[in-house]
Design a protein around this motif. Structure first.
Motif, short mmCIF file in Angstrom:
data_model
loop_
_atom_site.label_atom_id
_atom_site.label_comp_id
_atom_site.label_asym_id
_atom_site.label_seq_id
_atom_site.Cartn_x
_atom_site.Cartn_y
_atom_site.Cartn_z
N ILE A 156 37.14 4.60 53.66
CA ILE A 156 37.40 5.46 54.82
C ILE A 156 36.48 6.67 54.78
N ILE A 157 36.38 7.31 53.62
CA ILE A 157 35.53 8.50 53.50
C ILE A 157 34.06 8.13 53.68
N VAL A 158 33.64 6.99 53.16
CA VAL A 158 32.26 6.54 53.36
C VAL A 158 32.00 6.33 54.85
N GLY A 159 32.94 5.73 55.55
CA GLY A 159 32.80 5.55 57.01
C GLY A 159 32.65 6.89 57.72
N LEU A 160 33.47 7.88 57.34
CA LEU A 160 33.35 9.22 57.93
C LEU A 160 32.01 9.85 57.59
N HIS A 161 31.55 9.67 56.37
CA HIS A 161 30.26 10.20 55.91
C HIS A 161 29.11 9.62 56.76
N VAL A 162 29.12 8.32 56.92
CA VAL A 162 28.07 7.66 57.71
C VAL A 162 28.12 8.12 59.17
N ALA A 163 29.32 8.16 59.73
CA ALA A 163 29.47 8.59 61.13
C ALA A 163 29.01 10.04 61.29
N TYR A 164 29.40 10.89 60.37
CA TYR A 164 28.99 12.30 60.43
C TYR A 164 27.47 12.44 60.39
N LEU A 165 26.84 11.73 59.47
CA LEU A 165 25.38 11.83 59.36
C LEU A 165 24.69 11.32 60.62
#
Length: 193
Positions: A156-165
């Motif tokens: 979930i956090i990786v998904g948020l990280h990718v989306a944020y970037l």
């Protein structure tokens, strides 16, 4: 190879191993081997952090909220660093719990490949009896639940990280994912863009 190129290669290898590890959660030995590979990569990253180079330092994972305002909330480095800290914590804990559950069995497989069928049958019966005695509880109990929960939270956090970037730091996202920057459009002389 420059430091940033090396960091990008590390990021790609670690990312691929983590995704493969997550997708092979039910594949026993393959999953465990990937977990040990991730542990080695994390160890290498920690050793690299001791080099003193700013780009490799662990300060990249410490969010600093100084200067954070409502106007710059989405682009302030604290957001990115908070996501990185969450990824690092979940990844390290998920890897540690996975290794704790394995108890080195996967590493010992290479030296003790030959096991008698009778011993294997006896071990299987013993595991079934232990599982039945615990009321069908999962073999690894709370550590297994923690490992799975941390792994899911990590994704979930990786998904948020990718989306944020991709939303707010697109050039960095493109660089880290080996995607070439778009070339500027050529405007012919005498024509308006």
């Amino acid at each position: 190879m420059s430091i940033m190129q090396g960091l990008r290669a590390y990021h790609a290898i670690l990312g691929l191993l983590v995704i493969a590890g997550f997708l092979t959660g039910d594949l026993g030995t393959i999953h465990a081997v990937l977990g040990y590979a991730i542990a080695i990569i994390i160890g290498g990253r920690l050793v690299a952090a001791l080099s003193g180079l700013r780009q490799l330092g662990l300060s990249r994972f410490y969010p600093q909220f100084e200067g954070l305002t409502l106007g710059n909330a989405f682009t302030h480095p604290a957001i990115s660093k908070t996501l990185l800290a969450g990824i690092a914590a979940c990844l390290i804990l998920a890897t540690a719990t996975g290794i704790a559950m394995d108890r080195g069995r996967t590493l010992g497989m290479a030296s003790s490949v030959v096991i008698s069928e009778a011993q294997a049958r006896d071990d299987g019966r013993e595991r079934r009896r232990d599982s039945e005695a615990r009321g069908g509880e999962q073999e690894n109990g709370i550590v297994g639940e923690l490992h799975e929960g941390l792994s899911n939270l990590l994704m979930i956090i990786v998904g948020l990280h990718v989306a944020y970037l991709f939303l707010f730091k697109r050039p960095l996202a493109r660089f880290m994912l080996f995607i070439a920057a778009p070339k500027p459009r050529q405007v012919e002389p005498g024509r308006a863009p």
